[in-house]
Write a protein that holds these residues in place. Structure first.
Motif, PDB file in Angstrom:
ATOM      1  N   LYS A 148      46.738  22.975  19.759  1.00  0.00           N
ATOM      2  CA  LYS A 148      45.332  22.666  20.049  1.00  0.00           C
ATOM      3  C   LYS A 148      45.172  21.919  21.369  1.00  0.00           C
ATOM      4  CE  LYS A 148      41.451  19.800  18.609  1.00  0.00           C
ATOM      5  NZ  LYS A 148      40.982  18.722  17.703  1.00  0.00           N
ATOM      6  N   SER A 149      45.991  20.916  21.577  1.00  0.00           N
ATOM      7  CA  SER A 149      45.889  20.116  22.796  1.00  0.00           C
ATOM      8  C   SER A 149      46.090  20.969  24.041  1.00  0.00           C
ATOM      9  CB  SER A 149      46.921  18.983  22.755  1.00  0.00           C
ATOM     10  OG  SER A 149      46.880  18.222  23.946  1.00  0.00           O
ATOM     11  N   ASP A 150      47.051  21.887  23.981  1.00  0.00           N
ATOM     12  CA  ASP A 150      47.316  22.762  25.128  1.00  0.00           C
ATOM     13  C   ASP A 150      46.134  23.663  25.431  1.00  0.00           C
ATOM     14  OD1 ASP A 150      49.836  21.670  25.298  1.00  0.00           O
ATOM     15  OD2 ASP A 150      50.841  23.339  24.287  1.00  0.00           O
ATOM     16  N   ILE A 151      45.538  24.227  24.369  1.00  0.00           N
ATOM     17  CA  ILE A 151      44.399  25.132  24.551  1.00  0.00           C
ATOM     18  C   ILE A 151      43.185  24.384  25.078  1.00  0.00           C
ATOM     19  CG2 ILE A 151      42.733  26.612  23.348  1.00  0.00           C
ATOM     20  CD1 ILE A 151      45.025  27.471  21.497  1.00  0.00           C
ATOM     21  N   TYR A 152      42.900  23.219  24.518  1.00  0.00           N
ATOM     22  CA  TYR A 152      41.727  22.460  24.941  1.00  0.00           C
ATOM     23  C   TYR A 152      41.882  21.938  26.370  1.00  0.00           C
ATOM     24  CZ  TYR A 152      39.328  22.406  20.407  1.00  0.00           C
ATOM     25  OH  TYR A 152      38.642  22.763  19.272  1.00  0.00           O
ATOM     26  N   LYS A 153      43.084  21.535  26.713  1.00  0.00           N
ATOM     27  CA  LYS A 153      43.329  21.080  28.083  1.00  0.00           C
ATOM     28  C   LYS A 153      43.156  22.230  29.061  1.00  0.00           C
ATOM     29  CE  LYS A 153      46.837  18.898  31.010  1.00  0.00           C
ATOM     30  NZ  LYS A 153      48.227  18.352  31.062  1.00  0.00           N
ATOM     31  N   LEU A 154      43.701  23.392  28.718  1.00  0.00           N
ATOM     32  CA  LEU A 154      43.564  24.576  29.559  1.00  0.00           C
ATOM     33  C   LEU A 154      42.094  24.965  29.706  1.00  0.00           C
ATOM     34  CD1 LEU A 154      45.298  26.823  31.013  1.00  0.00           C
ATOM     35  CD2 LEU A 154      44.997  28.153  28.908  1.00  0.00           C
ATOM     36  N   ALA A 155      41.364  24.924  28.589  1.00  0.00           N
ATOM     37  CA  ALA A 155      39.951  25.306  28.591  1.00  0.00           C
ATOM     38  C   ALA A 155      39.130  24.410  29.507  1.00  0.00           C
ATOM     39  CB  ALA A 155      39.395  25.252  27.171  1.00  0.00           C
ATOM     40  N   ARG A 156      39.341  23.106  29.385  1.00  0.00           N
ATOM     41  CA  ARG A 156      38.488  22.165  30.108  1.00  0.00           C
ATOM     42  C   ARG A 156      38.958  21.878  31.529  1.00  0.00           C
ATOM     43  NH1 ARG A 156      37.649  19.073  24.508  1.00  0.00           N
ATOM     44  NH2 ARG A 156      35.617  19.956  23.983  1.00  0.00           N
ATOM     45  N   GLN A 157      40.251  21.809  31.724  1.00  0.00           N
ATOM     46  CA  GLN A 157      40.738  21.451  33.056  1.00  0.00           C
ATOM     47  C   GLN A 157      40.963  22.657  33.953  1.00  0.00           C
ATOM     48  OE1 GLN A 157      43.970  18.660  33.164  1.00  0.00           O
ATOM     49  NE2 GLN A 157      43.101  17.335  31.614  1.00  0.00           N
ATOM     50  N   SER A 158      41.294  23.802  33.363  1.00  0.00           N
ATOM     51  CA  SER A 158      41.545  24.993  34.181  1.00  0.00           C
ATOM     52  C   SER A 158      40.330  25.910  34.258  1.00  0.00           C
ATOM     53  CB  SER A 158      42.740  25.774  33.621  1.00  0.00           C
ATOM     54  OG  SER A 158      43.959  25.234  34.048  1.00  0.00           O
ATOM     55  N   TYR A 159      39.758  26.235  33.091  1.00  0.00           N
ATOM     56  CA  TYR A 159      38.639  27.179  33.067  1.00  0.00           C
ATOM     57  C   TYR A 159      37.265  26.516  33.198  1.00  0.00           C
ATOM     58  CZ  TYR A 159      41.795  30.925  31.570  1.00  0.00           C
ATOM     59  OH  TYR A 159      42.800  31.873  31.501  1.00  0.00           O
ATOM     60  N   PHE A 160      37.224  25.179  33.133  1.00  0.00           N
ATOM     61  CA  PHE A 160      35.934  24.463  33.144  1.00  0.00           C
ATOM     62  C   PHE A 160      35.006  25.060  32.083  1.00  0.00           C
ATOM     63  CE2 PHE A 160      36.749  24.149  37.986  1.00  0.00           C
ATOM     64  CZ  PHE A 160      37.616  23.080  37.816  1.00  0.00           C
ATOM     65  N   ALA A 161      35.559  25.291  30.889  1.00  0.00           N
ATOM     66  CA  ALA A 161      34.860  26.051  29.852  1.00  0.00           C
ATOM     67  C   ALA A 161      33.484  25.507  29.489  1.00  0.00           C
ATOM     68  CB  ALA A 161      35.729  26.122  28.593  1.00  0.00           C
ATOM     69  N   GLU A 162      33.338  24.190  29.460  1.00  0.00           N
ATOM     70  CA  GLU A 162      32.028  23.599  29.217  1.00  0.00           C
ATOM     71  C   GLU A 162      31.519  23.077  30.554  1.00  0.00           C
ATOM     72  OE1 GLU A 162      32.596  21.958  24.727  1.00  0.00           O
ATOM     73  OE2 GLU A 162      33.800  21.077  26.297  1.00  0.00           O
ATOM     74  N   GLU A 163      30.852  23.949  31.278  1.00  0.00           N
ATOM     75  CA  GLU A 163      30.607  23.694  32.698  1.00  0.00           C
ATOM     76  C   GLU A 163      29.760  22.474  32.990  1.00  0.00           C
ATOM     77  OE1 GLU A 163      26.636  25.105  31.916  1.00  0.00           O
ATOM     78  OE2 GLU A 163      28.595  25.393  31.037  1.00  0.00           O
ATOM     79  N   ASN A 164      28.970  22.018  32.036  1.00  0.00           N
ATOM     80  CA  ASN A 164      28.165  20.828  32.285  1.00  0.00           C
ATOM     81  C   ASN A 164      28.915  19.546  31.930  1.00  0.00           C
ATOM     82  OD1 ASN A 164      28.116  21.516  29.567  1.00  0.00           O
ATOM     83  ND2 ASN A 164      26.185  20.458  29.202  1.00  0.00           N
ATOM     84  N   ILE A 165      30.116  19.715  31.392  1.00  0.00           N
ATOM     85  CA  ILE A 165      30.915  18.561  31.000  1.00  0.00           C
ATOM     86  C   ILE A 165      32.259  18.560  31.708  1.00  0.00           C
ATOM     87  CG2 ILE A 165      32.009  17.362  29.058  1.00  0.00           C
ATOM     88  CD1 ILE A 165      29.907  18.677  27.247  1.00  0.00           C
ATOM     89  N   GLY A 166      32.883  19.738  31.743  1.00  0.00           N
ATOM     90  CA  GLY A 166      34.181  19.854  32.391  1.00  0.00           C
ATOM     91  C   GLY A 166      35.246  19.071  31.648  1.00  0.00           C
ATOM     92  N   PHE A 167      36.258  18.612  32.367  1.00  0.00           N
ATOM     93  CA  PHE A 167      37.372  17.958  31.700  1.00  0.00           C
ATOM     94  C   PHE A 167      37.095  16.501  31.357  1.00  0.00           C
ATOM     95  CE2 PHE A 167      38.203  18.009  36.298  1.00  0.00           C
ATOM     96  CZ  PHE A 167      38.273  16.661  36.572  1.00  0.00           C
ATOM     97  N   SER A 168      35.867  16.020  31.575  1.00  0.00           N
ATOM     98  CA  SER A 168      35.548  14.637  31.256  1.00  0.00           C
ATOM     99  C   SER A 168      35.398  14.428  29.755  1.00  0.00           C
ATOM    100  CB  SER A 168      34.246  14.202  31.959  1.00  0.00           C
ATOM    101  OG  SER A 168      33.163  14.991  31.518  1.00  0.00           O
ATOM    102  N   LYS A 169      35.193  15.512  29.000  1.00  0.00           N
ATOM    103  CA  LYS A 169      35.039  15.391  27.561  1.00  0.00           C
ATOM    104  C   LYS A 169      36.382  15.117  26.919  1.00  0.00           C
ATOM    105  CE  LYS A 169      32.530  17.565  23.769  1.00  0.00           C
ATOM    106  NZ  LYS A 169      31.707  18.717  23.346  1.00  0.00           N
ATOM    107  N   ASP A 170      36.396  14.265  25.908  1.00  0.00           N
ATOM    108  CA  ASP A 170      37.641  13.916  25.244  1.00  0.00           C
ATOM    109  C   ASP A 170      38.267  15.145  24.600  1.00  0.00           C
ATOM    110  OD1 ASP A 170      39.131  12.917  22.604  1.00  0.00           O
ATOM    111  OD2 ASP A 170      39.148  11.311  24.084  1.00  0.00           O
ATOM    112  N   SER A 171      39.605  15.250  24.709  1.00  0.00           N
ATOM    113  CA  SER A 171      40.304  16.442  24.235  1.00  0.00           C
ATOM    114  C   SER A 171      40.239  16.615  22.720  1.00  0.00           C
ATOM    115  CB  SER A 171      41.769  16.390  24.674  1.00  0.00           C
ATOM    116  OG  SER A 171      42.412  15.259  24.112  1.00  0.00           O
TER     117      SER A 171
END
Length: 218
Positions: A148-171
């Motif tokens: 889970k941690s790997d996927i969420y980190k990849l989603a937020r830090q690499s893909y910017f999956a939640e574009e209005n939040i980005g990697f600032s959201k807690d994993s």
């Protein structure tokens, strides 16, 4: 006589202008989680100005085969984030991704990656059943699970999956987004699309075709 010649030349020039098709607009690049578009005119400036790329990963697909960043090297790919027990947007975005996949399924250089955001539930055999249930036959569409941690980190830090939040959201906070992310052959983000809107899938298809024409060295 001169007047006739002038009119003929004018007609040819006008016809030439009408026949000339405009060049397609280049797609922007995205360096930041807020998805501010970065338009670059000179190819030589890309390496200097575009610093963000999709990071390395290694995850299991629906057939229990490891899919890594090496599988997307030199290829265009589209990523989204789902979970098989989702009853709200996931069925819609899977259906819309299938529109794009079916349109481009003959192209081995186009890869589709659907990352599970509930990997503790979505084991490979669950993802395999999900793929079969949705009649997905494109061999280049991978459903991925893992830590889970790997996927969420990849989603937020690499893909910017939640574009209005980005990697600032807690994993540890649940990841849920309708966005599709378009990534070029050099693993640079080139587009974001609302996966719940079928109209945007047509734009995504056109943008993929635009990327196919780009120089591989980019």
């Amino acid at each position: 006589m001169y007047r006739i010649v002038f009119l003929l030349l004018s007609s040819f020039l006008l016809w030439g202008c009408l026949e000339k098709k405009p060049e397609p607009l280049a797609l922007p690049y995205y360096n930041e989680p807020d998805f501010t578009p970065l338009f670059i005119k000179e190819k030589s400036d890309v390496a200097k100005k575009v610093t963000h790329k999709i990071g390395n990963f290694s995850l299991l697909n629906q057939d229990s085969i490891y899919i890594t960043h090496k599988n997307i090297e030199g290829k265009i790919h589209v990523a989204n984030f789902i979970f098989t027990s989702c009853g709200s947007i996931c069925p819609v975005i899977t259906k819309n991704m299938k529109i794009v996949s079916d349109t481009l399924k003959g192209n081995k250089d186009i890869v589709f990656l659907s990352y599970s955001v509930t990997p503790w539930i979505d084991k490979p055999f669950v993802l395999k059943k999900f793929k079969e249930r949705n009649s997905i036959k494109n061999p280049n569409w991978q459903f991925l699970t893992g830590n889970k941690s790997d996927i969420y980190k990849l989603a937020r830090q690499s893909y910017f999956a939640e574009e209005n939040i980005g990697f600032s959201k807690d994993s540890t906070e649940f990841l849920h987004t309708e966005h599709f992310i378009l990534v070029d052959r050099a693993k640079r983000i080139r587009g974001i699309y609302n996966g719940t809107l079928s109209l945007e899938m047509q734009q995504l298809i056109e943008d993929i075709k635009t990327l196919e024409k780009e120089n591989l060295s980019l």
